[in-house]
Design a protein around this motif. Structure first.
Motif, PDB file in Angstrom:
ATOM      1  N   MET A   1       0.701  -1.113   0.468  1.00 32.51           N
ATOM      2  CA  MET A   1       0.028  -0.209   0.368  1.00 32.51           C
ATOM      3  C   MET A   1       1.313   1.526  -0.143  1.00 32.51           C
ATOM      4  O   MET A   1       2.171   1.218   0.876  1.00 32.51           O
ATOM      5  N   THR A   2       0.727   2.172  -0.363  1.00 32.17           N
ATOM      6  CA  THR A   2       0.956   3.644  -0.916  1.00 32.17           C
ATOM      7  C   THR A   2       0.377   4.434   0.092  1.00 32.17           C
ATOM      8  O   THR A   2      -0.437   3.931   0.710  1.00 32.17           O
ATOM      9  N   LYS A   3       1.573   4.985   0.561  1.00 33.93           N
ATOM     10  CA  LYS A   3       0.608   6.852   1.920  1.00 33.93           C
ATOM     11  C   LYS A   3      -0.177   7.144   1.460  1.00 33.93           C
ATOM     12  O   LYS A   3      -0.579   7.326   2.490  1.00 33.93           O
ATOM     13  N   ASP A   4      -0.210   7.225   0.519  1.00 36.54           N
ATOM     14  CA  ASP A   4      -1.752   7.906   0.132  1.00 36.54           C
ATOM     15  C   ASP A   4      -2.464   6.956   0.431  1.00 36.54           C
ATOM     16  O   ASP A   4      -4.159   7.818   0.975  1.00 36.54           O
ATOM     17  N   GLN A   5      -2.608   5.974  -0.093  1.00 39.12           N
ATOM     18  CA  GLN A   5      -4.459   4.918   0.727  1.00 39.12           C
ATOM     19  C   GLN A   5      -3.835   4.871   1.510  1.00 39.12           C
ATOM     20  O   GLN A   5      -5.193   4.524   2.508  1.00 39.12           O
ATOM     21  N   ILE A   6      -2.950   4.077   2.499  1.00 42.37           N
ATOM     22  CA  ILE A   6      -3.224   4.621   3.553  1.00 42.37           C
ATOM     23  C   ILE A   6      -4.010   5.466   4.368  1.00 42.37           C
ATOM     24  O   ILE A   6      -4.957   5.255   5.593  1.00 42.37           O
ATOM     25  N   PHE A   7      -3.378   6.827   3.756  1.00 40.74           N
ATOM     26  CA  PHE A   7      -4.217   7.742   4.653  1.00 40.74           C
ATOM     27  C   PHE A   7      -5.607   8.597   4.762  1.00 40.74           C
ATOM     28  O   PHE A   7      -6.124   8.240   5.324  1.00 40.74           O
ATOM     29  N   GLY A   8      -5.794   7.577   2.840  1.00 38.33           N
ATOM     30  CA  GLY A   8      -7.160   7.992   2.834  1.00 38.33           C
ATOM     31  C   GLY A   8      -7.940   6.571   3.569  1.00 38.33           C
ATOM     32  O   GLY A   8      -9.388   7.183   3.641  1.00 38.33           O
ATOM     33  N   ILE A   9      -7.509   5.382   3.783  1.00 42.52           N
ATOM     34  CA  ILE A   9      -8.118   4.624   4.707  1.00 42.52           C
ATOM     35  C   ILE A   9      -8.322   5.285   6.263  1.00 42.52           C
ATOM     36  O   ILE A   9      -9.417   5.293   7.055  1.00 42.52           O
ATOM     37  N   VAL A  10      -7.165   5.802   6.628  1.00 44.34           N
ATOM     38  CA  VAL A  10      -7.297   6.851   7.990  1.00 44.34           C
ATOM     39  C   VAL A  10      -8.307   7.870   7.899  1.00 44.34           C
ATOM     40  O   VAL A  10      -9.161   8.088   8.806  1.00 44.34           O
ATOM     41  N   ARG A  11      -8.748   8.614   6.767  1.00 46.60           N
ATOM     42  CA  ARG A  11      -9.459   9.286   6.774  1.00 46.60           C
ATOM     43  C   ARG A  11     -10.889   8.732   6.860  1.00 46.60           C
ATOM     44  O   ARG A  11     -11.930   9.281   7.675  1.00 46.60           O
ATOM     45  N   THR A  12     -11.168   7.751   5.959  1.00 41.88           N
ATOM     46  CA  THR A  12     -12.240   7.361   6.181  1.00 41.88           C
ATOM     47  C   THR A  12     -12.868   6.958   7.350  1.00 41.88           C
ATOM     48  O   THR A  12     -13.747   7.174   7.396  1.00 41.88           O
ATOM     49  N   VAL A  13     -11.774   6.028   7.495  1.00 41.33           N
ATOM     50  CA  VAL A  13     -12.415   5.252   8.823  1.00 41.33           C
ATOM     51  C   VAL A  13     -12.990   6.376   9.916  1.00 41.33           C
ATOM     52  O   VAL A  13     -13.435   5.924  10.516  1.00 41.33           O
ATOM     53  N   ALA A  14     -11.909   7.560  10.116  1.00 45.17           N
ATOM     54  CA  ALA A  14     -12.652   8.924  11.523  1.00 45.17           C
ATOM     55  C   ALA A  14     -13.524   9.496  10.874  1.00 45.17           C
ATOM     56  O   ALA A  14     -14.433   9.407  12.068  1.00 45.17           O
ATOM     57  N   ALA A  15     -13.544   9.320   9.929  1.00 45.32           N
ATOM     58  CA  ALA A  15     -15.107  10.077   9.237  1.00 45.32           C
ATOM     59  C   ALA A  15     -16.078   9.128   9.605  1.00 45.32           C
ATOM     60  O   ALA A  15     -17.021   9.969  10.193  1.00 45.32           O
ATOM     61  N   ALA A  16     -15.865   7.910   9.192  1.00 44.12           N
ATOM     62  CA  ALA A  16     -17.393   7.207   9.544  1.00 44.12           C
ATOM     63  C   ALA A  16     -17.559   6.972  11.057  1.00 44.12           C
ATOM     64  O   ALA A  16     -18.234   6.830  11.655  1.00 44.12           O
ATOM     65  N   ILE A  17     -16.269   6.962  11.917  1.00 38.87           N
ATOM     66  CA  ILE A  17     -16.482   7.349  13.673  1.00 38.87           C
ATOM     67  C   ILE A  17     -17.188   8.373  13.259  1.00 38.87           C
ATOM     68  O   ILE A  17     -18.338   8.064  14.697  1.00 38.87           O
ATOM     69  N   GLY A  18     -16.925   9.257  13.558  1.00 41.81           N
ATOM     70  CA  GLY A  18     -17.579  10.189  13.417  1.00 41.81           C
ATOM     71  C   GLY A  18     -18.618  10.314  13.006  1.00 41.81           C
ATOM     72  O   GLY A  18     -19.111  11.177  14.016  1.00 41.81           O
ATOM     73  N   GLY A  19     -18.940  10.549  12.122  1.00 37.72           N
ATOM     74  CA  GLY A  19     -20.439  10.076  11.387  1.00 37.72           C
ATOM     75  C   GLY A  19     -21.373   9.205  12.130  1.00 37.72           C
ATOM     76  O   GLY A  19     -22.486   9.556  12.746  1.00 37.72           O
ATOM     77  N   TYR A  20     -21.298   7.821  12.637  1.00 35.57           N
ATOM     78  CA  TYR A  20     -21.962   7.515  13.641  1.00 35.57           C
ATOM     79  C   TYR A  20     -21.880   7.800  15.181  1.00 35.57           C
ATOM     80  O   TYR A  20     -22.959   7.698  15.338  1.00 35.57           O
ATOM     81  N   LEU A  21     -20.756   8.366  16.082  1.00 37.90           N
ATOM     82  CA  LEU A  21     -21.190   9.278  16.910  1.00 37.90           C
ATOM     83  C   LEU A  21     -22.103  10.392  16.681  1.00 37.90           C
ATOM     84  O   LEU A  21     -22.899  10.677  17.617  1.00 37.90           O
ATOM     85  N   ALA A  22     -21.965  11.058  15.945  1.00 37.26           N
ATOM     86  CA  ALA A  22     -22.742  12.535  15.923  1.00 37.26           C
ATOM     87  C   ALA A  22     -24.539  12.452  15.153  1.00 37.26           C
ATOM     88  O   ALA A  22     -24.891  12.019  15.837  1.00 37.26           O
TER      89      ALA A  22
END
Length: 56
Positions: A1-22
């Motif tokens: 995996m490239t750095k950009d792919q990993i950061f994309g996954i991190v952003r997506t997971v963080a947004a999903a968790i934030g959306g769930y909590l919201a």
């Protein structure tokens, strides 16, 4: 995996968790966005430190 792919996954997971909590009413939408940004920033910083070779 490239750095950009990993950061994309991190952003997506963080947004999903934030959306769930919201959605559950634990935090509001603005806080969820701020937390997702903070998580992504911390992940970039950790990656930057971890990817640098250690000096002998």
């Amino acid at each position: 995996m490239t750095k950009d792919q990993i950061f994309g996954i991190v952003r997506t997971v963080a947004a999903a968790i934030g959306g769930y909590l919201a959605g559950k009413g634990v935090i509001d939408g603005e806080t969820a966005n701020a937390l997702a940004g903070a998580v992504a920033t911390i992940a970039v910083a950790v990656w930057s430190i971890a990817s640098k070779p250690k000096a002998a």
